[in-house]
Scaffold this motif. Structure first.
Motif, mmCIF file in Angstrom:
data_model
loop_
_atom_site.group_PDB
_atom_site.id
_atom_site.type_symbol
_atom_site.label_atom_id
_atom_site.label_comp_id
_atom_site.label_asym_id
_atom_site.label_seq_id
_atom_site.Cartn_x
_atom_site.Cartn_y
_atom_site.Cartn_z
ATOM 1 N N GLU A 1 7.726 13.462 -6.460
ATOM 2 C CA GLU A 1 6.549 14.027 -6.058
ATOM 3 C C GLU A 1 5.867 13.539 -4.873
ATOM 4 O O GLU A 1 4.901 13.726 -4.396
ATOM 5 N N ASP A 2 6.645 12.354 -4.275
ATOM 6 C CA ASP A 2 6.236 11.816 -2.927
ATOM 7 C C ASP A 2 6.952 12.411 -1.773
ATOM 8 O O ASP A 2 6.847 11.976 -0.557
ATOM 9 N N CYS A 3 7.797 13.251 -2.208
ATOM 10 C CA CYS A 3 8.510 14.163 -0.936
ATOM 11 C C CYS A 3 7.895 15.261 -0.642
ATOM 12 O O CYS A 3 8.016 16.383 -1.362
ATOM 13 N N GLY B 1 0.760 -1.300 0.013
ATOM 14 C CA GLY B 1 -0.126 0.029 0.025
ATOM 15 C C GLY B 1 0.795 1.171 -0.043
ATOM 16 O O GLY B 1 2.107 1.198 -0.583
ATOM 17 N N ARG B 2 0.457 2.444 0.585
ATOM 18 C CA ARG B 2 0.946 3.491 0.634
ATOM 19 C C ARG B 2 1.816 3.494 2.190
ATOM 20 O O ARG B 2 1.179 3.432 3.017
ATOM 21 N N MET B 3 2.989 4.018 2.052
ATOM 22 C CA MET B 3 3.782 4.225 3.376
ATOM 23 C C MET B 3 4.295 5.582 3.288
ATOM 24 O O MET B 3 5.064 5.900 2.493
ATOM 25 N N TRP B 4 3.691 6.428 4.444
ATOM 26 C CA TRP B 4 4.340 7.607 4.563
ATOM 27 C C TRP B 4 5.446 7.548 5.664
ATOM 28 O O TRP B 4 5.114 7.187 6.608
ATOM 29 N N LEU B 5 6.669 8.217 5.532
ATOM 30 C CA LEU B 5 7.676 8.466 6.650
ATOM 31 C C LEU B 5 7.630 9.865 6.999
ATOM 32 O O LEU B 5 7.771 10.773 5.929
ATOM 33 N N ILE C 1 7.720 10.736 1.578
ATOM 34 C CA ILE C 1 7.902 11.463 2.888
ATOM 35 C C ILE C 1 7.014 12.651 3.206
ATOM 36 O O ILE C 1 6.641 13.389 2.299
ATOM 37 N N LEU C 2 6.465 12.682 4.553
ATOM 38 C CA LEU C 2 5.847 13.887 4.952
ATOM 39 C C LEU C 2 6.852 14.377 6.027
ATOM 40 O O LEU C 2 7.032 14.107 7.096
ATOM 41 N N SER C 3 6.940 15.844 5.498
ATOM 42 C CA SER C 3 7.946 16.315 6.719
ATOM 43 C C SER C 3 7.478 18.075 7.098
ATOM 44 O O SER C 3 7.117 18.539 5.958
#
Lengths: 58, 837
Positions: free
Chosen positions: B700-702, B528-532, B679-681
């Motif tokens: 685009e996922d950072c 699935g989707r994993m946000w770090l 990445i969510l920061s």
């Protein structure tokens, strides 16, 4: 074979006594914490920190 | 273990060997006690006093104890020295409240028959059984404190003391000095859970007794089938066995009838329904057959069924209890009491929830703030890590806002209360966590789903069997239909799921992964989707000087000034100076520290240290060459920091937060396993995309520059498409962790993290996350394998029963074989890899 009429009830009574003891232990709370007692028995042997009581004069 | 790794890791950063602008003096040699054994040891003055060892043996011993998190050992050793023993008796004001029943509530000491007092209190700060050992040993060597019994399972301690010799406040203070904080207990909930747990255990004990004994009787009967037992004895044995079986069904087995009736009322098929029907029909037919002295009797199967199913129940119950306890522990974060200042200047202890807007409370150093408010008297530093995740304490002066749940560190302050309880900021965070948790669609457990279908199918088949056999006689038809209901009882099915999950959770815990509920394992098993989160999750969360341009002299002066203030940038500079063996100048003065930089004086030289904006605001010109260097740093993702002496820029530092060990490999492995990583920061977007680039994450996922609310939004939005896993810091990302399908906390205390996130990785290592995902997948596979096994047994049994071939012997063999093989699958399967260290 007729001994079974005596032996079976006696066996059941003995078993029931064991069960009663177990139930008593449960209500007494012996099964509440299953994590510390098994470790406690291992670590109590280490005397590194146990200070003699006379360090604290009363 | 995280701390341990950080302290021994001495990576030297890439330092350009620029000509030294100043002569480096050798360190002075001073004598310091060895941290471990106390022996006087010669070291360099610049060495950390906390890392002085007389020999390598002491160093390894210290590192072991430190690595185990047993640093309290040293505090305890200090405590046990005779000189400090007297201090225990005279407790400071903080602990006086432990002698007041109003404060203690349920934990008020009860006087026992022999004059001693017994009190039960909650303990914060317990790590493992060794803490229990420390506490119990200290109690043995403290006069007046007769005994302490620590219960790791619910973090409580039972203290017995002699009120003539010591007071509870003195004990609380002693515990406080060892690093454990006592607090009164709120027992109403706990007691209920304990009663329930005891009730279940008693039922299991009774059912176990009945099941095992009826099995012995059954063995005698089956043996009799082959040897031709005299009818008289068979009748007696059958009667005895049926009595035991009936007792098992009527006593401990009652639970299933209650569940079945509830399921009928709510019109949802439930596993309890076929169980209850099977038990009921089996018992009735068994009793009739036993009295008639012919036909099948199922008493041993019935008793064993009740016994095994109750064990399954209990495992499930314990899991739920564990989850509830984790949430309970959280609620102890904010203090329940506050010291209120009355109009005439006295202080009184009041319950935090009774505080009113506008009242003043006093917060002593080391205390937790009980309510949101404004500081009216005093200046201090405040640790807000719980609320914001900031690892550095911030200054709090008159007029500043403080929030409940933060910790006052340096000086006492008076605060005018503005918001209490659920109105306070932490209260609102808790609420958002709660509502995020409530948002989750309730997952119907696989076993229940199958169970629903199962119920209908088994009932239909039993009816069919009855109808088919009716032509041969009513007795025959009833017997075969009953056999079917009994052998088709989903015993293995009901036992297997909770057991597999319990085994999975237990093995995960051995790999330093704490999992709150079994659902998380199920959700983690597919991609699935994993946000770090970035800071502290992908990176070490600790600034380090990675580039040095220009004179070392500038760094030396900067470090001399920066060592006077507490800030991650400051400590990075000081650490770098120490690594370069630069001597700090004692006469340095810190003049001003504002966001962006600091100003100080060293031996009459004016030194300014800060970012570009700060240096410009000090009216210092930055020439073209420096600008070029700064741009170069920015491209590499490092934060530039300039040092100017007497208005001239002389040194440029590049600060960065290095990636954690194993970050790259973990990301690569997870991507291969079908997870989309992002990445969510809250950090600057450029730095985030730079880190993403290093890790091979799509640009685009950072996402950088996000507030906690925006993170929550992103997580919610992506939940519409797939399973979302959020990995982050327990305190800082609480809301996002709770909103995700599975939140994984990798940092922060276990207690705080487990509230928001169902999974907590206590090793703090990223590689463990991959182990977790693999383990979850395997556990899920095991569950499916068990479903397949137990369903095939049931299908086989149903077929035999419909054909009328189920003899009591066949039933007696099939039941335990199915259970045992299912247990073997669960226990034998390799799910979680044991972590290598």
């Amino acid at each position: 074979m007729s001994v079974v009429y005596v032996a079976l009830p006696i066996a059941l009574l003995l078993g029931a006594a064991g069960m009663y003891a177990c139930v008593r232990c449960i209500w007494d709370g012996q099964y509440e914490d299953l994590e510390s007692p098994p470790v406690r028995i291992l670590i109590d042997d280490q005397k590194t920190l146990a200070q003699p009581k006379n360090l604290f004069p009363k | 273990m995280v701390l341990f790794e950080q302290t021994i890791e001495v990576d030297s950063p890439p330092v350009e060997s620029a000509a030294m602008a100043c002569p480096v003096r050798r360190d002075q040699v001073v004598s310091r006690p060895c941290v471990h054994c106390g022996q006087s040891t010669e070291t360099l003055a610049s060495e950390d006093a906390q890392r002085v060892f007389c020999c390598s043996g002491c160093r390894s011993a210290y590192e072991l104890i430190h690595g185990w998190g047993l640093d309290e050992f040293y505090a305890l050793r200090e405590q046990l020295r005779p000189a400090s023993a007297s201090a225990v008796v005279a407790g400071p004001d903080r602990y006086v409240q432990f002698d007041e029943p109003a404060f203690l509530g349920n934990s008020t000491p009860r006087v026992q028959a022999d004059g001693t007092c017994l009190a039960e209190l909650a303990v914060a700060g317990l790590h493992c059984a060794a803490c229990a050992w420390l506490i119990e040993n200290v109690s043995a060597s403290t006069p007046g404190w007769l005994s302490a019994r620590v219960r790791m399972s619910d973090h409580t301690v039972r203290i017995v003391f002699d009120p003539r010799q010591t007071k509870l406040s003195a004990i609380a203070q002693l515990m406080g000095r060892m690093g454990y904080q006592l607090s009164p207990l709120d027992r109403s909930r706990d007691q209920h859970i304990q009663q329930e747990s005891k009730r279940l255990l008693v039922q299991i004990a009774i059912a176990g007794f009945l099941a095992t004994n009826s099995m012995w009787i059954a063995v005698a009967l089956y043996a009799g089938e082959f040897t031709g037992v005299v009818y008289e004895y068979r009748y007696f044995l059958g009667l005895m066995g049926t009595t035991l079986g009936t007792l098992a069904v009527a006593g401990p087995g009652r639970t299933f009838f209650v569940g079945a009736i509830a399921s009928l009322k709510s019109r949802t098929p439930h596993m309890d329904l076929p169980i209850a029907v099977g038990l009921f029909v089996g018992t009735v037919v068994g009793i009739i057959n036993a009295i008639r002295g012919s036909g099948h009797i199922f008493f041993d199967s019935l008793a064993a069924l009740v016994f095994l199913l109750l064990i399954g129940r209990w495992i499930q119950f314990r899991q739920q209890q564990r989850a509830a306890r984790a949430v309970d522990l959280m609620l102890r974060i904010t203090p329940r009491h506050a010291t209120r200042l009355t109009e005439d200047g006295r202080t009184e202890l009041v319950l935090a929830e009774n505080l009113q807007h506008g009242q003043r409370i006093r917060i002593a150093p080391g205390e937790c703030v009980a309510a949101d408010g404004v500081i009216v008297v005093g200046a201090t530093t405040i640790d807000r890590s719980l609320l914001t995740g900031e690892s550095i304490p911030v200054a709090g002066n008159c007029g500043d806002l403080v929030s409940a749940g933060t910790i006052n560190i340096t000086a006492p302050i008076d605060v005018e209360v503005q918001a209490v309880g659920r109105e306070s900021r932490i209260g609102r965070v808790m609420q958002s966590v709660e509502s995020a948790a409530a948002d989750k669609t309730p997952i119907v457990q696989l076993a229940d789903r199958i169970g629903g279908v199962f119920v209908v199918v088994v009932m239909a088949l039993a009816a069919l069997t009855f109808v088919l056999w009716l032509p041969t006689g009513l007795g025959e038809a009833t017997s075969h239909a009953t056999s079917l209901l009994i052998v088709a009882c989903p015993c293995a099915l009901a036992l297997a799921t909770p057991l597999a999950i319990a085994v999975g959770l237990g093995r995960a815990a051995k790999c330093n992964v704490l999992i709150r509920d079994g659902q998380s394992l199920q959700k983690l098993s597919s991609g699935g989707r994993m946000w770090l989160d970035k800071t502290g999750t992908l990176t070490e969360g600790r600034q380090r000087v990675s580039t040095l341009v220009g004179a070392h002299y500038g760094l030396q002066l900067a470090a001399s000034i920066e060592c006077k203030c507490v800030h991650p940038v400051a400590s990075a500079i000081v650490r770098e100076a120490e690594l370069l063996k630069l001597t700090l100048i004692d006469s340095a003065v810190l003049d001003k520290a504002i966001p962006g930089g600091v100003v100080g004086t060293v031996d009459g030289q004016h030194v300014a240290i800060g970012n570009i904006g700060f240096i410009r605001s000090q009216e210092i010109a930055i020439d073209e060459d420096w600008i070029a260097e700064i741009e170069f740093l920015l491209v590499r993702g490092e934060a530039p920091l300039l040092i100017a002496i007497d208005g001239v820029v002389c040194t440029l530092l590049g600060l960065s937060d290095p990636l954690r060990k194993g970050a790259r490999e973990t990301i690569a492995k997870l991507t291969r396993d079908g997870w989309a990583i992002g990445i969510l920061s809250g950090d600057h977007a450029e730095i985030v995309s730079r880190v993403g680039q290093q890790l091979g994450i799509r640009a685009e996922d950072c996402r950088g520059g996000l507030t906690p609310e925006e993170k929550l939004e992103v997580v919610r939005a992506s939940r519409r498409d797939s399973t979302v896993v959020m990995i982050g810091d327990g305190a800082n990302d609480a809301a996002a962790l709770a909103a995700a399908d599975v939140g994984i906390a990798v940092r922060g205390g276990a207690e705080v993290s487990l509230q928001a996130a169902p999974v907590f990785v206590s090793s703090g290592r990223l590689t463990t996350i991959h182990n977790l995902v693999v383990g979850a997948r395997r556990t899920n596979r095991v569950i499916y394998a068990m479903f397949a096994a137990s369903l095939s047994y049931n299908i086989l049994a149903v077929a035999l029963a419909m054909a009328g071939w189920i003899s009591p012997l066949a039933a007696a063999l099939l039941m335990p074989i199915s259970s045992v093989s299912v247990l073997a699958i669960v226990l034998g399967a390799r799910t979680f890899k044991e972590s290598n260290g």
